[in-house]
Enzyme design. Structure first.
Site, short mmCIF file in Angstrom:
data_model
loop_
_atom_site.label_atom_id
_atom_site.label_comp_id
_atom_site.label_asym_id
_atom_site.label_seq_id
_atom_site.Cartn_x
_atom_site.Cartn_y
_atom_site.Cartn_z
N HIS A 110 -0.90 -43.43 -37.66
CA HIS A 110 -0.83 -43.35 -36.20
C HIS A 110 -1.32 -41.96 -35.76
O HIS A 110 -0.94 -40.95 -36.35
CB HIS A 110 0.60 -43.59 -35.72
CG HIS A 110 0.70 -43.59 -34.23
ND1 HIS A 110 0.24 -44.63 -33.44
CD2 HIS A 110 1.17 -42.65 -33.36
CE1 HIS A 110 0.44 -44.34 -32.17
NE2 HIS A 110 1.00 -43.15 -32.10
N GLU A 175 -6.56 -37.91 -40.24
CA GLU A 175 -6.05 -39.24 -40.60
C GLU A 175 -6.64 -39.67 -41.94
O GLU A 175 -5.93 -40.14 -42.83
CB GLU A 175 -6.43 -40.27 -39.53
CG GLU A 175 -5.75 -40.08 -38.20
CD GLU A 175 -6.08 -41.23 -37.24
OE1 GLU A 175 -6.16 -42.39 -37.65
OE2 GLU A 175 -6.25 -40.95 -36.04
C1 GAR Z 1 -6.83 -44.73 -35.61
O1 GAR Z 1 -6.89 -43.56 -34.84
C2 GAR Z 1 -5.40 -45.10 -35.94
O2 GAR Z 1 -4.58 -43.99 -36.18
C3 GAR Z 1 -4.98 -45.83 -34.68
O3 GAR Z 1 -6.10 -46.62 -34.36
C4 GAR Z 1 -7.29 -45.96 -34.82
C5 GAR Z 1 -8.07 -46.91 -35.66
O4 GAR Z 1 -9.29 -46.35 -36.04
N1 GAR Z 1 -3.79 -46.61 -34.90
C6 GAR Z 1 -2.84 -46.75 -33.99
O5 GAR Z 1 -2.90 -46.27 -32.87
C7 GAR Z 1 -1.63 -47.56 -34.46
N2 GAR Z 1 -0.58 -47.49 -33.51
P1 GAR Z 1 -10.11 -46.94 -37.26
O6 GAR Z 1 -10.27 -48.43 -36.97
O7 GAR Z 1 -11.42 -46.23 -37.21
O8 GAR Z 1 -9.34 -46.69 -38.51
#
Ligand code: GAR
Length: 201
Positions: A110, A175
């Protein structure tokens, strides 16, 4: 035997790709991605997984009651014999049924320093609030939104000139790093959970 990872995603899949790269480069050893599953047909992450030759599955969630849907997902994950599930931009709350099916086996990333700013647009929430430090969190998943014991966090300073885009981009880099580290910790089993605290052993 290699540990089998199931990745669940709803969007572009950069965290999935970071995990796949880490496995390919040996930063996560003795693991493989057994299944990449999405609730959205149009998820770019599914195309990216196909391009890597991985097994993919789309189970559309639209119109289905939460547990009815989750039963299908759990069945697919069991069929793929996964040892660990990584939510990677999977924008759905898991039902108690799903969580109970894989105790301490579901991770989420997250883009905030939880428990601050759970839910959607966490980076915008952080900017709007005016915090000076943002960041990201990898945690075990329970049936609550962006909750569950925290495995790793990384701090990202907020700069005066930041926009939602620039801050999100800097957080995303972190992340990708901490998701790999957290998966390593969990797969190696070098931790125990005491209350809400994940303690490395
Ligand atoms: C990421 O920033 C992740 O942390 C967030 O969605 C994005 C997905 O990016 N997740 C949340 O907000 C969960 N509550 P990605 O598809 O490029 O990995």
């Amino acid at each position: 035997m290699k540990k089998r990872i199931g990745v669940l995603l709803s969007g572009r899949g950069s965290n999935f790709e970071a995990l796949a790269d880490s496995i390919a480069a040996g930063r996560i050893s003795n693991a493989e991605i057994a299944l990449v599953l999405s609730n959205r047909e149009a998820a770019v992450g599914i195309e990216r997984a196909k391009a890597r030759g991985l097994v993919t599955k789309v189970i559309p969630s639209k119109g289905l009651e939460r547990e009815v849907y989750d039963r299908q997902v759990v069945a697919a994950l069991n069929e793929a014999k996964v040892d660990l599930i990584c939510l990677a931009g999977y924008m759905r709350l898991l039902s108690p049924y799903f969580v109970a099916a894989f105790p301490q086996k579901i991770l989420n990333i997250h883009p905030s320093l939880l428990p601050s700013f759970p839910g959607l647009e966490a980076q915008k929430q952080a900017l709007d609030y005016g915090v000076k430090f943002a960041g990201c969190t990898v945690h075990f998943v329970d049936e609550n939104l962006d909750a569950g014991p925290i495995i790793l966090q990384s701090i990202v300073p907020v700069e005066d000139a930041d926009t939602e885009e620039t801050l999100s981009a800097r957080i995303l880099k972190e992340e990708h790093k901490i998701y790999t580290e957290a998966v390593k910790i969990v797969l190696e089993g070098n931790f125990n959970i005491s209350g809400r605290r994940v303690v490395r052993s």
